[in-house]
Design a protein around this motif. Structure first.
Motif, PDB file in Angstrom:
ATOM      1  N   ASP A  56       0.857  -1.189   0.000  1.00  0.00           N
ATOM      2  CA  ASP A  56       0.000   0.000   0.000  1.00  0.00           C
ATOM      3  C   ASP A  56       0.892   1.238   0.000  1.00  0.00           C
ATOM      4  N   THR A  57       0.780   2.074  -1.041  1.00  0.00           N
ATOM      5  CA  THR A  57       1.646   3.257  -1.160  1.00  0.00           C
ATOM      6  C   THR A  57       1.416   4.235  -0.025  1.00  0.00           C
ATOM      7  N   SER A  58       0.147   4.448   0.349  1.00  0.00           N
ATOM      8  CA  SER A  58      -0.133   5.400   1.429  1.00  0.00           C
ATOM      9  C   SER A  58       0.430   4.904   2.756  1.00  0.00           C
ATOM     10  N   SER A 178      10.404  10.500 -14.515  1.00  0.00           N
ATOM     11  CA  SER A 178      10.064   9.728 -13.323  1.00  0.00           C
ATOM     12  C   SER A 178      10.425   8.258 -13.516  1.00  0.00           C
ATOM     13  N   SER A 179      10.419   7.537 -12.419  1.00  0.00           N
ATOM     14  CA  SER A 179      10.708   6.099 -12.428  1.00  0.00           C
ATOM     15  C   SER A 179       9.546   5.361 -11.773  1.00  0.00           C
ATOM     16  N   VAL A 184       5.587   7.784  -4.350  1.00  0.00           N
ATOM     17  CA  VAL A 184       4.824   9.035  -4.482  1.00  0.00           C
ATOM     18  C   VAL A 184       4.290   9.411  -3.098  1.00  0.00           C
ATOM     19  N   LEU A 185       4.815  10.514  -2.542  1.00  0.00           N
ATOM     20  CA  LEU A 185       4.343  11.009  -1.253  1.00  0.00           C
ATOM     21  C   LEU A 185       3.154  11.937  -1.418  1.00  0.00           C
ATOM     22  N   THR A 224       4.132  17.826  -7.025  1.00  0.00           N
ATOM     23  CA  THR A 224       4.286  16.377  -6.921  1.00  0.00           C
ATOM     24  C   THR A 224       5.539  16.097  -6.102  1.00  0.00           C
ATOM     25  N   VAL A 225       5.410  15.287  -5.061  1.00  0.00           N
ATOM     26  CA  VAL A 225       6.524  15.011  -4.152  1.00  0.00           C
ATOM     27  C   VAL A 225       6.853  13.516  -4.239  1.00  0.00           C
TER      28      VAL A 225
END
Length: 383
Positions: A56-58, A178-179, A184-185, A224-225
């Protein structure tokens, strides 16, 4: 990536230790081998972050913020386990982290950081967290070596972009690429991107915490962070590489010394004249098998130069281990066999039964999973 794979394959370290020969016996020896990475060791917290990113990215972003606030928790993987709710998830996470499963991915991101530091961030101190601001229309990105510089660059971003447009007419602007490995924050416009570089080590996290606090204060969705792993402070004991698992290698050892038994009578048949490998002479079954299964051959059997009908007859104490070796050699010889669908319908149950019946189930699981395709035929023939 090709360069990383070349380093990985080139750095194979092995050592052989030979014990002193006993009287009347062959000298015994052990073979130990390690596959070492060609890059510095990756922190356990970095491995945990990549595991959470896959889940989960978040949740991975939350874990990164937690580490920044509690840098002392980065020394082990217990911090990530607090976010996992099942015992199976915790076990799988520990297995991947301890075996440096995400080491190649982390090194790929660190190589991007080294390239960007060389091009745009030479003024930033090595081993310190830093940031790179990419603005559409700017000739080159802006490097921020600390939290104060990042805050000032974020506030002045619009004026800087307009100034660059006036002064650099006809000059091609820098474009950020980007990669898929980026974390992604914060999602925002692609025209304004901040890349945070940092190492998830206790001594490096306070600098990263300052950078995170600056981007957290930004209004959404203005930027975008992204986060990328970076090289941290050097190890106190010098450069230490990751020990990689999951890669197989083959070591073939053949002895040219055989004992020949001449028959002095008609009894014994042709088996008394067969050659026997002396490496098992005088050995005993040190593993202490609980049950010695009485396996019997239908007739003479030779595999890879070993006469199993002779070995089983002359070494009855090693019967179970010799039979296991025979089955392994037979399975490896048939790895290219194409099985029917009905032959592999119970392959999962057969693999589970093999692991459960082993005296060391975790070791059996590791060996089976590392080269599962080669084990399929042998498993399919298991009862």
């Amino acid at each position: 990536l090709a360069q990383l794979l070349a380093q990985l394959l080139a750095l194979f370290a092995g050592s052989v230790v030979t014990a002193a020969p006993a009287s009347g016996k062959k000298a015994s020896f052990d073979v130990r081998a390690e596959l070492l990475s060609g890059w510095p060791r990756t922190p356990a917290a970095a491995q945990s972050l990549e595991w959470l990113r896959d889940v989960d990215t978040s949740q991975a972003a939350t874990f990164l913020s937690y580490l920044a606030e509690h840098p002392d928790r980065a020394a082990n993987f217990s911090a990530a386990e607090a976010l996992l709710h099942t015992s199976s998830g915790k076990t799988f996470h520990e297995l991947l982290v301890r075996n440096s499963y995400y080491s190649p991915r982390i090194e790929s991101l660190r190589s991007l950081e080294r390239s960007d530091r060389k091009l745009y961030g030479n003024e930033c101190s090595p081993g310190k967290a830093w940031a790179l601001l990419w603005l559409e229309g700017s000739a080159r990105p802006t490097a921020a070596c600390n939290a104060a510089a990042l805050g000032a660059a974020l506030q002045d971003s619009d004026g800087q972009r307009n100034s660059n447009r006036e002064q650099l007419l006809g000059v091609k602007s820098a474009a950020f690429v980007s990669s898929q490995l980026d974390l992604v924050l914060r999602a925002g416009p692609t025209q304004k991107t901040v890349v945070l570089y940092g190492a998830l080590k206790t001594e490096a996290l306070p600098d990263l915490a300052g950078l995170l606090s600056e981007v957290d204060a930004l209004p959404e969705p203005s930027w975008t962070v992204l986060f990328r792993h970076a090289d941290g402070p050097p190890e106190a004991a010098g450069a230490v590489a990751d020990t990689l698992t999951g890669y197989g290698f083959e070591l073939a050892i053949k002895s040219s010394e055989y004992k020949t038994y001449a028959s002095t009578s008609d009894e014994g048949g042709d088996e008394a004249k067969e050659g026997e490998v002396t490496g098992l002479e005088g050995a005993d079954d040190s593993d202490g098998d609980i049950q010695q299964l009485e396996h019997q051959l239908d007739g003479p059997l030779e595999l890879e130069g070993l006469l199993f009908h002779v070995l089983l007859k002359r070494q009855p104490g090693l019967r179970s281990r010799l039979w296991a070796m025979k089955e392994q050699l037979e399975a490896e010889a048939d790895t290219d066999t194409v099985l029917k669908a009905w032959e592999i319908k119970d392959i999962g149950l057969q693999a589970t039964a093999k692991i459960k019946s082993s005296a060391t189930p975790l070791l059996a699981l590791m060996r089976l999973s590392q080269n599962f395709p080669a084990q399929v035929v042998g498993l399919a023939r298991a009862p």
